[in-house]
Design an enzyme around this catalytic site. Sequence first.
Site, mmCIF file in Angstrom:
data_model
loop_
_atom_site.group_PDB
_atom_site.id
_atom_site.type_symbol
_atom_site.label_atom_id
_atom_site.label_comp_id
_atom_site.label_asym_id
_atom_site.label_seq_id
_atom_site.Cartn_x
_atom_site.Cartn_y
_atom_site.Cartn_z
ATOM 1 N N LYS A 75 0.781 -1.239 0.000
ATOM 2 C CA LYS A 75 0.000 0.000 0.000
ATOM 3 C C LYS A 75 0.815 1.293 0.000
ATOM 4 O O LYS A 75 0.393 2.302 -0.552
ATOM 5 C CB LYS A 75 -0.931 -0.016 1.207
ATOM 6 N N ASP A 122 -8.071 0.177 6.583
ATOM 7 C CA ASP A 122 -8.149 -1.098 7.295
ATOM 8 C C ASP A 122 -6.843 -1.337 8.046
ATOM 9 O O ASP A 122 -6.735 -2.210 8.880
ATOM 10 C CB ASP A 122 -8.329 -2.230 6.297
HETATM 11 C C1 LIG Z 1 -3.321 -6.243 1.679
HETATM 12 C C2 LIG Z 1 -4.340 -5.614 0.788
HETATM 13 N N1 LIG Z 1 -4.628 -6.195 -0.369
HETATM 14 C C3 LIG Z 1 -5.538 -5.683 -1.206
HETATM 15 C C4 LIG Z 1 -6.214 -4.514 -0.893
HETATM 16 C C5 LIG Z 1 -7.264 -4.017 -1.837
HETATM 17 O O1 LIG Z 1 -6.974 -2.811 -2.422
HETATM 18 P P1 LIG Z 1 -8.152 -1.883 -2.949
HETATM 19 O O2 LIG Z 1 -8.896 -1.380 -1.757
HETATM 20 O O3 LIG Z 1 -7.468 -0.856 -3.720
HETATM 21 O O4 LIG Z 1 -9.054 -2.720 -3.782
HETATM 22 C C6 LIG Z 1 -5.936 -3.866 0.320
HETATM 23 C C7 LIG Z 1 -6.613 -2.614 0.674
HETATM 24 O O5 LIG Z 1 -6.486 -2.083 1.744
HETATM 25 C C8 LIG Z 1 -4.976 -4.424 1.184
HETATM 26 O O6 LIG Z 1 -4.669 -3.858 2.359
#
Ligand SMILES: Cc1ncc(COP(=O)(O)O)c(C=O)c1O
Length: 403
Positions: A75, A122
């Site tokens: 992220k 999150d």
């Molecule tokens: C570890 C992880 N994977 C995938 C995502 C998904 O990303 P997006 O919210 O851009 O779809 C998040 C989002 O917080 C994440 O923390």
Amino acid sequence: MEQIKWVRNTMEKSEDKYLSVMTTDEVEKAKHFHESFPQYSETPLVSLSQLASTIGLNSLYVKDESYRFGLNAFKVLGGAYAMGKYVAQQLGTTVDKLPYDVLTSDKLREEFGQATFFTATDGNHGRGVAWAANKLGQKSVVFMPKGSTEYRKNQIAKEGATVTIEEFNYDECVRKATAESKKVANGVVVQDTAWDGYEDIPNWIMQGYGTLAMEASAQLGKAGTDVPTHIVVQAGVGSLAGAMVGYFSNLYSNTPKKPKFIVVEADGAACLYKGAVAGDGKPRIVEGDLPTIMAGLACGEPNTVSWDILRNHADYFVAAPDWVARLGMRVSAAPLKGDTSIISGESGAAPLGFVMAVMTMPEYASLKNELELNESSKVLCFSTEGDTDPERYKNIVWYGLDK
Ligand SMILES: Cc1ncc(COP(=O)(O)O)c(C=O)c1O
């Protein structure tokens, strides 16, 4: 056991005006920016060749983002780049003039002054924003949804942010971050999702995510796979999925056989899937507590820019129950002899769990056929986080618990 749901994308195409957010030129700029960070190194693209031949694929690659900047998740690529672009815009310059050592210098701090960056998260996005704000000598304020763990909160607080766990879901936290930012001087929302009228920062965030796609495409080439047949990516609001699908759609625009793009969501928060089922091209919202162990995917309102890219270029939308993530976590942690182990957290492991389920469980044989997953398939998955909640990780992988 709850079933995996899926839908083929049959939505009418839009004018596709947002695909240009993810051109290789734009992503190149983001990658350049990231490369100036002392923490930067390419994350591994792991080839699970034993697993691929065991489950009936030609090859299976996993991009392991647990190694990103020492922050255990992809992220930060988005938050840091967006903040670099924002500072450049405010100072009337361009981001290529602001590599890490300039951006974090006392001189620049004096020129730019003091801002407060607000965000909802999150966990992973907020940690990235707090980390980048800290490096820039700026303040950050982070709101986390109901049910977020103290461990994740503390990881953000350690970066110097003011952080609270709220009594409502992620989407409400986004609204709170926006409202609070208006109450302070130089309050800036750095949110990893777009809505009408708020697009610049989320677009920069998506371009920042592009770095990992650009690395992966070069690594695939070195591994002898110029064009994968299937790209499986997880989604919360869909910024990551939009970024990956957008980048690879541009990259392979002249390729005769494009990869199939499969977007995997947590079924407790499957807003993109819901939109694809409705089929009229308009995004849909999932409300409420968004129950899932995949904390990073627990988002009920799609990024409007990503939605448009996915509407035009994604092939399948999948709603995956939590057991899919658990399966992916265990398979990543305990590989076949000769393959490399990957520490993959709940949101990270959803794509591999999906591939495992489809390839090995008889009830998904028709889906496997429909997706044309077979001995010729070259599959790319993203493991977007490591054990970002170590206790839950151990509970699932070591002790076989549900969470
Ligand atoms: C570890 C992880 N994977 C995938 C995502 C998904 O990303 P997006 O919210 O851009 O779809 C998040 C989002 O917080 C994440 O923390």
